[in-house]
Design a protein around this motif. Structure first.
Motif, PDB file in Angstrom:
ATOM      1  N   PRO A  58       0.818  -1.210   0.000  1.00 36.17           N
ATOM      2  CA  PRO A  58       0.000   0.000   0.000  1.00 36.17           C
ATOM      3  C   PRO A  58       0.857   1.268   0.000  1.00 36.17           C
ATOM      4  CG  PRO A  58       0.093  -0.913   2.205  1.00 36.17           C
ATOM      5  CD  PRO A  58       0.839  -1.867   1.315  1.00 36.17           C
TER       6      PRO A  58
ATOM      7  N   ASN B 271      11.523  -1.660  11.203  1.00 37.89           N
ATOM      8  CA  ASN B 271      12.781  -1.035  10.754  1.00 37.89           C
ATOM      9  C   ASN B 271      12.508   0.221   9.934  1.00 37.89           C
ATOM     10  OD1 ASN B 271      14.292  -4.249   9.874  1.00 37.89           O
ATOM     11  ND2 ASN B 271      14.140  -3.235  11.847  1.00 37.89           N
ATOM     12  N   LEU B 272      11.564   0.084   8.994  1.00 44.19           N
ATOM     13  CA  LEU B 272      11.267   1.207   8.086  1.00 44.19           C
ATOM     14  C   LEU B 272      10.702   2.407   8.847  1.00 44.19           C
ATOM     15  CD1 LEU B 272       9.509  -0.164   4.885  1.00 44.19           C
ATOM     16  CD2 LEU B 272      11.409   1.437   4.969  1.00 44.19           C
ATOM     17  N   ALA B 273       9.709   2.127   9.694  1.00 44.77           N
ATOM     18  CA  ALA B 273       9.086   3.222  10.448  1.00 44.77           C
ATOM     19  C   ALA B 273      10.115   3.885  11.355  1.00 44.77           C
ATOM     20  CB  ALA B 273       7.902   2.696  11.255  1.00 44.77           C
TER      21      ALA B 273
ATOM     22  N   ARG C 225      -1.843  -5.494  13.153  1.00 47.95           N
ATOM     23  CA  ARG C 225      -1.608  -6.891  12.784  1.00 47.95           C
ATOM     24  C   ARG C 225      -0.896  -7.700  13.861  1.00 47.95           C
ATOM     25  NH1 ARG C 225      -1.179  -7.891   6.582  1.00 47.95           N
ATOM     26  NH2 ARG C 225      -2.686  -6.366   5.860  1.00 47.95           N
TER      27      ARG C 225
ATOM     28  N   MET D 172       7.181   5.033   2.655  1.00 46.15           N
ATOM     29  CA  MET D 172       8.286   4.853   3.613  1.00 46.15           C
ATOM     30  C   MET D 172       9.528   4.351   2.889  1.00 46.15           C
ATOM     31  SD  MET D 172       6.830   3.537   7.298  1.00 46.15           S
ATOM     32  CE  MET D 172       6.050   2.017   6.831  1.00 46.15           C
TER      33      MET D 172
ATOM     34  N   VAL E 278      -4.078   5.237   8.070  1.00 41.90           N
ATOM     35  CA  VAL E 278      -4.503   4.132   7.212  1.00 41.90           C
ATOM     36  C   VAL E 278      -3.393   3.743   6.239  1.00 41.90           C
ATOM     37  CG1 VAL E 278      -6.972   4.663   7.395  1.00 41.90           C
ATOM     38  CG2 VAL E 278      -5.629   5.666   5.544  1.00 41.90           C
ATOM     39  N   ARG E 279      -3.545   2.541   5.685  1.00 47.70           N
ATOM     40  CA  ARG E 279      -2.515   1.975   4.794  1.00 47.70           C
ATOM     41  C   ARG E 279      -2.273   2.845   3.563  1.00 47.70           C
ATOM     42  NH1 ARG E 279      -2.486  -3.744   3.991  1.00 47.70           N
ATOM     43  NH2 ARG E 279      -3.402  -3.419   1.950  1.00 47.70           N
TER      44      ARG E 279
ATOM     45  N   ILE F 174       6.040  -7.314  12.435  1.00 47.51           N
ATOM     46  CA  ILE F 174       6.767  -7.405  11.159  1.00 47.51           C
ATOM     47  C   ILE F 174       8.054  -6.584  11.265  1.00 47.51           C
ATOM     48  CG2 ILE F 174       6.606  -7.068   8.666  1.00 47.51           C
ATOM     49  CD1 ILE F 174       4.505  -9.007   9.660  1.00 47.51           C
TER      50      ILE F 174
ATOM     51  N   LEU G  64      10.427  -5.773   9.140  1.00 50.96           N
ATOM     52  CA  LEU G  64      10.704  -4.797   8.086  1.00 50.96           C
ATOM     53  C   LEU G  64       9.915  -3.502   8.311  1.00 50.96           C
ATOM     54  CD1 LEU G  64      11.968  -3.987   5.396  1.00 50.96           C
ATOM     55  CD2 LEU G  64      10.113  -5.190   4.224  1.00 50.96           C
ATOM     56  N   ILE G  65       8.660  -3.640   8.715  1.00 57.58           N
ATOM     57  CA  ILE G  65       7.824  -2.452   8.953  1.00 57.58           C
ATOM     58  C   ILE G  65       8.379  -1.664  10.145  1.00 57.58           C
ATOM     59  CG2 ILE G  65       5.498  -1.666   9.592  1.00 57.58           C
ATOM     60  CD1 ILE G  65       5.700  -2.736   6.726  1.00 57.58           C
TER      61      ILE G  65
ATOM     62  N   PRO H 162      12.215 -10.642   6.281  1.00 57.04           N
ATOM     63  CA  PRO H 162      13.207  -9.639   5.866  1.00 57.04           C
ATOM     64  C   PRO H 162      13.367  -8.498   6.872  1.00 57.04           C
ATOM     65  CG  PRO H 162      11.157  -9.325   4.673  1.00 57.04           C
ATOM     66  CD  PRO H 162      10.986 -10.575   5.480  1.00 57.04           C
ATOM     67  N   SER H 163      14.600  -8.064   7.018  1.00 58.16           N
ATOM     68  CA  SER H 163      14.856  -6.823   7.761  1.00 58.16           C
ATOM     69  C   SER H 163      15.245  -5.776   6.724  1.00 58.16           C
ATOM     70  CB  SER H 163      15.987  -7.018   8.765  1.00 58.16           C
ATOM     71  OG  SER H 163      17.200  -7.227   8.077  1.00 58.16           O
ATOM     72  N   LEU H 164      15.216  -4.545   7.126  1.00 51.32           N
ATOM     73  CA  LEU H 164      15.585  -3.464   6.212  1.00 51.32           C
ATOM     74  C   LEU H 164      17.053  -3.606   5.796  1.00 51.32           C
ATOM     75  CD1 LEU H 164      14.725  -0.881   4.825  1.00 51.32           C
ATOM     76  CD2 LEU H 164      15.332   0.361   6.898  1.00 51.32           C
TER      77      LEU H 164
ATOM     78  N   PHE I 276      -1.315   2.328  13.252  1.00 47.26           N
ATOM     79  CA  PHE I 276      -0.865   2.603  11.887  1.00 47.26           C
ATOM     80  C   PHE I 276      -0.957   1.367  10.999  1.00 47.26           C
ATOM     81  CE2 PHE I 276       3.598   1.087  11.134  1.00 47.26           C
ATOM     82  CZ  PHE I 276       3.781   0.428  12.337  1.00 47.26           C
ATOM     83  N   GLY I 277      -1.378   1.622   9.750  1.00 47.16           N
ATOM     84  CA  GLY I 277      -1.521   0.536   8.790  1.00 47.16           C
ATOM     85  C   GLY I 277      -2.925  -0.054   8.785  1.00 47.16           C
TER      86      GLY I 277
ATOM     87  N   LEU J  64       1.386   3.719   2.102  1.00 54.39           N
ATOM     88  CA  LEU J  64       2.217   4.063   3.259  1.00 54.39           C
ATOM     89  C   LEU J  64       3.537   3.295   3.203  1.00 54.39           C
ATOM     90  CD1 LEU J  64       2.492   5.621   5.928  1.00 54.39           C
ATOM     91  CD2 LEU J  64       1.368   3.711   7.085  1.00 54.39           C
TER      92      LEU J  64
ATOM     93  N   ALA K  85      13.365   4.028  10.905  1.00 48.65           N
ATOM     94  CA  ALA K  85      14.307   4.801  10.082  1.00 48.65           C
ATOM     95  C   ALA K  85      13.698   6.137   9.679  1.00 48.65           C
ATOM     96  CB  ALA K  85      14.697   3.993   8.841  1.00 48.65           C
ATOM     97  N   ILE K  86      12.412   6.124   9.356  1.00 47.70           N
ATOM     98  CA  ILE K  86      11.731   7.366   8.973  1.00 47.70           C
ATOM     99  C   ILE K  86      11.654   8.314  10.173  1.00 47.70           C
ATOM    100  CG2 ILE K  86       9.507   8.350   8.245  1.00 47.70           C
ATOM    101  CD1 ILE K  86      10.984   6.805   6.002  1.00 47.70           C
TER     102      ILE K  86
ATOM    103  N   ARG L 265      17.298   8.747   0.733  1.00 52.81           N
ATOM    104  CA  ARG L 265      18.321   9.176   1.683  1.00 52.81           C
ATOM    105  C   ARG L 265      19.623   8.398   1.524  1.00 52.81           C
ATOM    106  NH1 ARG L 265      15.584   8.587   7.437  1.00 52.81           N
ATOM    107  NH2 ARG L 265      13.755   9.883   7.151  1.00 52.81           N
TER     108      ARG L 265
END
Lengths: 120, 215
Positions: A5, B15-17, B54, A11, B101-102, B10, B12-13, A97-99, B79-80, A7, B19-20, A18
């Motif tokens: 999606p 990590n991403l959030a 989730r 991200m 929302v997603r 999750i 990856l989510i 997976p990790s980033l 979130f999501g 979001l 990092a942001i 960056r």
């Protein structure tokens, strides 16, 4: 990048912008128009959402056949899994997976990983 | 500085959030945890908890309730979420201070974290409409209950006994037998009950029983 999606895509794209050495060429909300775009924009990687069943979308086979130099990173819409596909090599499954793992995979484009990898 | 704890299963989510958020000058990532249990131990260290819906077994909703009850100063932002207003309202009713929302942009995520930290809420017009409708419904329920209580209070002790037996499904002769009174007397009580409650049937009268139980 063709990720849903929004979001998740936003991200990823914000982070990619960056990172030195990573150039995001284009963003799409889905695979539609991706093949046409690849005819115009040079890319080494395509980041794409996996189908709901966890498989790479059909368009990936055509992209890899038409552009053997392009690698594909498929990511589940909820981020829980990823697949890497390159021409002439088996699909690599990244279960959790990790980033860092995904970025490392993209930066080591020429290096072949194991068939199955567990992330952190 | 807004201290944010991320709760997502999750990696990856998370990590991403993280990092942001780390790229924002006014936001500090207090940690990333993968379960509601782990999160509860870290709540005192943060101002905002960013919770993924989730989490396993619906624990995101329970976690939202727990944090709101035990740490009212800490704000929960979900979130999501999917776009459905029913989903959003479930979390709002559980105490969430915000939602993302997603289909949002990262800017929405950041602005809603900041809004929650400042005791404000940013909602879409669709969700605002659903919230207004929900508030009106709740207000009507409260008004009806208050009116019902006043009316029910007007019943005599004997009428209340008869109403309780109506609610138990007893017929007039059965009520007469139970209370050792004439059937005609029961009929008079039932007539008075219906009149005082402003209803037409025994079933409608029985619906007022919960007010007797409350009072």
């Amino acid at each position: 990048m063709a990720v849903e999606p929004r979001l998740f895509r936003d991200m990823l794209s914000r982070l990619f912008r960056r990172i030195e050495g990573l150039h995001l060429r284009a963003e799409l909300s889905g695979p539609s128009g991706l093949e046409l775009l690849l005819e115009q924009a040079e890319a080494q990687w395509v980041v794409i959402s996996l189908a709901p069943d966890g498989a790479l979308p059909e368009v990936v086979n055509r992209i890899v056949a038409g552009h053997p130099s392009i690698s594909i990173l498929g990511v589940a819409e909820d981020g829980s899994g990823a697949l890497v596909k390159r021409a002439g090599t088996p699909i690599r499954v990244i279960a959790h997976p990790s980033l860092a793992l995904l970025l490392g995979t993209m930066q080591e484009a020429g290096q072949q990983g194991p068939d199955v990898t567990e992330g952190d | 500085m807004i201290r944010v704890l991320l709760v997502t299963q999750i990696g990856l989510i998370g990590n991403l959030a993280a990092a942001i958020l780390k790229g924002e000058p006014d936001i500090e990532v207090a940690g990333i945890v993968t379960s509601a249990e782990e999160a509860m131990g870290r709540i005192p260290e943060c101002d905002v908890v960013l919770v993924s819906p989730r989490l396993p077994d619906g624990t995101a909703l329970d976690l939202t309730c727990l944090i709101t009850e035990q740490y009212p100063m800490v704000k929960v932002v979900i979130f999501g979420l999917s776009e459905s207003s029913e989903h959003v309202l479930r979390y709002v009713e559980a105490g969430a201070a915000g939602y993302v929302v997603r289909d949002s942009e990262v800017e929405d995520l950041l602005s809603r974290i900041r809004a929650a930290a400042q005791d404000r809420a940013l909602v879409s017009p669709e969700i605002a409409a659903s919230l207004m409708s929900r508030v009106a419904t709740y207000a009507q329920i409260v008004t009806n209950a208050e009116t019902g209580r006043k009316v029910t209070a007007a019943l005599t002790r004997r009428e209340r006994e008869v109403l309780a037996l109506i609610g138990a499904g007893l017929s007039n002769p059965e009520i007469a037998g139970r209370l050792v009174i004439e059937v005609g007397t029961v009929k008079r009580h039932v007539h008075n009950i219906l009149h005082k409650l402003g209803v037409r049937s025994r079933q409608d009268a029985a619906a007022h029983l919960f007010l007797l139980e409350d009072g």
